[in-house]
Motif scaffolding. Structure first.
Motif, PDB file in Angstrom:
ATOM      1  N   GLY A   1       0.819  -1.196   0.000  1.00  0.00           N
ATOM      2  CA  GLY A   1       0.000   0.000   0.000  1.00  0.00           C
ATOM      3  C   GLY A   1       0.852   1.246   0.000  1.00  0.00           C
ATOM      4  O   GLY A   1       2.074   1.180  -0.143  1.00  0.00           O
ATOM      5  N   PRO A   2       0.234   2.405   0.153  1.00  0.00           N
ATOM      6  CA  PRO A   2       0.999   3.652   0.267  1.00  0.00           C
ATOM      7  C   PRO A   2       1.975   3.571   1.436  1.00  0.00           C
ATOM      8  O   PRO A   2       1.715   2.867   2.419  1.00  0.00           O
ATOM      9  N   TRP A   3       3.085   4.296   1.328  1.00  0.00           N
ATOM     10  CA  TRP A   3       4.096   4.255   2.396  1.00  0.00           C
ATOM     11  C   TRP A   3       3.445   4.540   3.741  1.00  0.00           C
ATOM     12  O   TRP A   3       2.772   5.562   3.918  1.00  0.00           O
ATOM     13  N   PRO A   4       3.628   3.642   4.740  1.00  0.00           N
ATOM     14  CA  PRO A   4       2.877   3.753   5.986  1.00  0.00           C
ATOM     15  C   PRO A   4       3.540   4.620   7.051  1.00  0.00           C
ATOM     16  O   PRO A   4       2.969   4.819   8.118  1.00  0.00           O
ATOM     17  N   GLY A   5       4.758   5.064   6.782  1.00  0.00           N
ATOM     18  CA  GLY A   5       5.512   5.779   7.801  1.00  0.00           C
ATOM     19  C   GLY A   5       6.504   4.856   8.481  1.00  0.00           C
ATOM     20  O   GLY A   5       6.396   3.627   8.425  1.00  0.00           O
ATOM     21  N   ASP A   6       7.477   5.445   9.120  1.00  0.00           N
ATOM     22  CA  ASP A   6       8.583   4.676   9.689  1.00  0.00           C
ATOM     23  C   ASP A   6       8.135   3.719  10.784  1.00  0.00           C
ATOM     24  O   ASP A   6       8.707   2.635  10.945  1.00  0.00           O
ATOM     25  N   ARG A   7       7.117   4.109  11.550  1.00  0.00           N
ATOM     26  CA  ARG A   7       6.669   3.265  12.675  1.00  0.00           C
ATOM     27  C   ARG A   7       6.211   1.908  12.186  1.00  0.00           C
ATOM     28  O   ARG A   7       6.575   0.867  12.748  1.00  0.00           O
ATOM     29  N   THR A   8       5.415   1.876  11.135  1.00  0.00           N
ATOM     30  CA  THR A   8       4.924   0.612  10.588  1.00  0.00           C
ATOM     31  C   THR A   8       5.993  -0.082   9.766  1.00  0.00           C
ATOM     32  O   THR A   8       6.189  -1.299   9.880  1.00  0.00           O
ATOM     33  N   ALA A   9       6.696   0.684   8.941  1.00  0.00           N
ATOM     34  CA  ALA A   9       7.711   0.095   8.061  1.00  0.00           C
ATOM     35  C   ALA A   9       8.806  -0.622   8.847  1.00  0.00           C
ATOM     36  O   ALA A   9       9.391  -1.596   8.357  1.00  0.00           O
ATOM     37  N   ALA A  10       9.070  -0.170  10.063  1.00  0.00           N
ATOM     38  CA  ALA A  10      10.117  -0.796  10.880  1.00  0.00           C
ATOM     39  C   ALA A  10       9.764  -2.229  11.271  1.00  0.00           C
ATOM     40  O   ALA A  10      10.651  -3.007  11.645  1.00  0.00           O
ATOM     41  N   LEU A  11       8.492  -2.597  11.179  1.00  0.00           N
ATOM     42  CA  LEU A  11       8.048  -3.923  11.601  1.00  0.00           C
ATOM     43  C   LEU A  11       8.004  -4.932  10.463  1.00  0.00           C
ATOM     44  O   LEU A  11       7.797  -6.122  10.710  1.00  0.00           O
ATOM     45  N   VAL A  12       8.148  -4.476   9.215  1.00  0.00           N
ATOM     46  CA  VAL A  12       7.997  -5.374   8.077  1.00  0.00           C
ATOM     47  C   VAL A  12       9.352  -5.695   7.460  1.00  0.00           C
ATOM     48  O   VAL A  12      10.340  -4.990   7.673  1.00  0.00           O
ATOM     49  N   ASP A  13       9.385  -6.768   6.671  1.00  0.00           N
ATOM     50  CA  ASP A  13      10.609  -7.160   5.969  1.00  0.00           C
ATOM     51  C   ASP A  13      10.711  -6.496   4.606  1.00  0.00           C
ATOM     52  O   ASP A  13      11.809  -6.239   4.112  1.00  0.00           O
ATOM     53  N   LEU A  14       9.558  -6.236   3.993  1.00  0.00           N
ATOM     54  CA  LEU A  14       9.527  -5.586   2.691  1.00  0.00           C
ATOM     55  C   LEU A  14       8.204  -4.856   2.554  1.00  0.00           C
ATOM     56  O   LEU A  14       7.155  -5.426   2.866  1.00  0.00           O
ATOM     57  N   TRP A  15       8.250  -3.592   2.108  1.00  0.00           N
ATOM     58  CA  TRP A  15       7.028  -2.839   1.844  1.00  0.00           C
ATOM     59  C   TRP A  15       6.991  -2.497   0.358  1.00  0.00           C
ATOM     60  O   TRP A  15       7.962  -1.983  -0.186  1.00  0.00           O
ATOM     61  N   VAL A  16       5.868  -2.803  -0.282  1.00  0.00           N
ATOM     62  CA  VAL A  16       5.699  -2.499  -1.704  1.00  0.00           C
ATOM     63  C   VAL A  16       4.433  -1.678  -1.892  1.00  0.00           C
ATOM     64  O   VAL A  16       3.501  -1.762  -1.094  1.00  0.00           O
ATOM     65  N   ARG A  17       4.427  -0.897  -2.948  1.00  0.00           N
ATOM     66  CA  ARG A  17       3.258  -0.073  -3.239  1.00  0.00           C
ATOM     67  C   ARG A  17       2.074  -0.925  -3.665  1.00  0.00           C
ATOM     68  O   ARG A  17       0.924  -0.632  -3.337  1.00  0.00           O
ATOM     69  N   SER A  18       2.357  -2.007  -4.406  1.00  0.00           N
ATOM     70  CA  SER A  18       1.294  -2.847  -4.953  1.00  0.00           C
ATOM     71  C   SER A  18       1.790  -4.284  -5.061  1.00  0.00           C
ATOM     72  O   SER A  18       2.984  -4.522  -5.264  1.00  0.00           O
ATOM     73  N   LEU A  19       0.873  -5.232  -4.950  1.00  0.00           N
ATOM     74  CA  LEU A  19       1.226  -6.637  -5.153  1.00  0.00           C
ATOM     75  C   LEU A  19       1.518  -6.935  -6.623  1.00  0.00           C
ATOM     76  O   LEU A  19       1.971  -8.020  -6.953  1.00  0.00           O
ATOM     77  N   ASP A  20       1.286  -5.955  -7.461  1.00  0.00           N
ATOM     78  CA  ASP A  20       1.570  -6.095  -8.886  1.00  0.00           C
ATOM     79  C   ASP A  20       2.982  -5.647  -9.241  1.00  0.00           C
ATOM     80  O   ASP A  20       3.371  -5.670 -10.409  1.00  0.00           O
ATOM     81  N   GLU A  21       3.764  -5.242  -8.249  1.00  0.00           N
ATOM     82  CA  GLU A  21       5.137  -4.797  -8.527  1.00  0.00           C
ATOM     83  C   GLU A  21       5.978  -5.951  -9.069  1.00  0.00           C
ATOM     84  O   GLU A  21       5.816  -7.104  -8.642  1.00  0.00           O
ATOM     85  N   PRO A  22       6.895  -5.653  -9.992  1.00  0.00           N
ATOM     86  CA  PRO A  22       7.723  -6.707 -10.594  1.00  0.00           C
ATOM     87  C   PRO A  22       8.481  -7.553  -9.571  1.00  0.00           C
ATOM     88  O   PRO A  22       8.634  -8.755  -9.763  1.00  0.00           O
ATOM     89  N   ALA A  23       8.942  -6.936  -8.486  1.00  0.00           N
ATOM     90  CA  ALA A  23       9.696  -7.706  -7.485  1.00  0.00           C
ATOM     91  C   ALA A  23       8.835  -8.798  -6.869  1.00  0.00           C
ATOM     92  O   ALA A  23       9.296  -9.922  -6.639  1.00  0.00           O
ATOM     93  N   VAL A  24       7.564  -8.488  -6.610  1.00  0.00           N
ATOM     94  CA  VAL A  24       6.655  -9.470  -6.007  1.00  0.00           C
ATOM     95  C   VAL A  24       6.283 -10.538  -7.021  1.00  0.00           C
ATOM     96  O   VAL A  24       6.304 -11.745  -6.720  1.00  0.00           O
ATOM     97  N   ARG A  25       5.954 -10.122  -8.237  1.00  0.00           N
ATOM     98  CA  ARG A  25       5.585 -11.085  -9.276  1.00  0.00           C
ATOM     99  C   ARG A  25       6.758 -12.011  -9.603  1.00  0.00           C
ATOM    100  O   ARG A  25       6.580 -13.216  -9.784  1.00  0.00           O
ATOM    101  N   GLY A  26       7.958 -11.440  -9.647  1.00  0.00           N
ATOM    102  CA  GLY A  26       9.133 -12.258  -9.932  1.00  0.00           C
ATOM    103  C   GLY A  26       9.435 -13.245  -8.826  1.00  0.00           C
ATOM    104  O   GLY A  26       9.796 -14.402  -9.079  1.00  0.00           O
ATOM    105  N   TRP A  27       9.276 -12.800  -7.588  1.00  0.00           N
ATOM    106  CA  TRP A  27       9.505 -13.687  -6.443  1.00  0.00           C
ATOM    107  C   TRP A  27       8.541 -14.864  -6.480  1.00  0.00           C
ATOM    108  O   TRP A  27       8.953 -16.021  -6.356  1.00  0.00           O
TER     109      TRP A  27
END
Length: 242
Positions: free
Chosen positions: A198-224
């Motif tokens: 989703g949209p960038w959630p801010g540092d507080r949330t991002a610090a808890l995740v391993d990877l944040w992407v704008r969309s599940l349609d991003e090439p990195a996710v599809r390639g993985w």
């Protein structure tokens, strides 16, 4: 964020949030919150949408009543919120970009489950309309508000821990896919690796995740996901004796 903890890894199970992750329903919740408040003569306070995002609908109803200064209206606001949301979701069911494709690919190499704060019938109806329900072995939602010893809603880890157990996977070997701070916190408490979307959630949330992407349609996710499928097929192929 430890990106390679996701992109170089094959999870033993994947657990998806529903609203805002698989189904584009956050707009419906936002509209339902506004209409429910207006039906009782109130308007949302600044920042209310972000404070309410990801909450169980009963907790959201309580929050609306509290911020309106009328806690005695909790039951009425909660009932109206859910009714308005159901009407909106049924009238305009939408999937998030890339979600159907990721689910189809992921189902080929890992057991899948859904962990949601929504009522079961709402989750299953949304996924069924989208043609995705059959891909999930389990749909886990909180128990009713009167069941104090059952599955608690996010940000408690219960829905994620239960989903991993039903998939036969250790939480540490399970990937959670989430879009809200409430859900990310639940998955982090469960000890899972987390893909945020989703949209960038801010540092507080991002610090808890391993990877944040704008969309599940991003090439990195599809390639993985695409790279996991042939590898899993190869592992499952019977060995031929000479």
């Amino acid at each position: 964020m430890t990106v390679q903890r996701i992109l170089s890894w094959t999870p033993a199970a994947i657990v998806f949030d529903c609203d805002g992750t698989l189904m584009d329903t956050e707009c419906h919740w936002q509209d339902a919150r506004i209409s429910a408040l207006r039906a009782f003569g109130f308007i949302p306070a600044p920042g209310f949408a972000e404070r309410a995002k990801g909450l169980h609908y009963t907790e959201c109803g309580a929050l609306m009543a509290e911020e309106a200064g009328h806690p005695e209206l909790t039951a009425g606001l909660t009932e109206r919120l859910l009714a308005d949301f159901r009407a909106l979701a049924e009238a305009r069911p939408l999937t998030m970009p890339g979600a159907p494709q990721l689910v189809e690919q992921a189902a080929r190499f890992a057991p899948l489950a859904v962990a949601s704060n929504c009522p079961r019938e709402v989750v299953e109806a949304s996924l069924s309309t989208a043609g995705l329900l059959h891909r999930f072995g389990h749909v886990v939602v909180p128990d009713g508000p009167d069941d104090r010893d059952g599955i608690r809603p996010k940000p408690h880890p219960d829905v994620y821990l239960t989903a991993a157990r039903l998939c036969g996977a250790d939480p540490a070997d399970t990937l959670a896919v989430e879009d809200s701070h409430c859900g990310v916190e639940a998955a982090e408490r469960a000890g899972m690796r987390i893909l945020g979307v989703g949209p960038w959630p801010g540092d507080r949330t991002a610090a808890l995740v391993d990877l944040w992407v704008r969309s599940l349609d991003e090439p990195a996710v599809r390639g993985w996901a695409g790279a996991r499928v042939p590898a899993q097929i190869a592992r499952n192929r019977p060995t031929m004796n000479p």
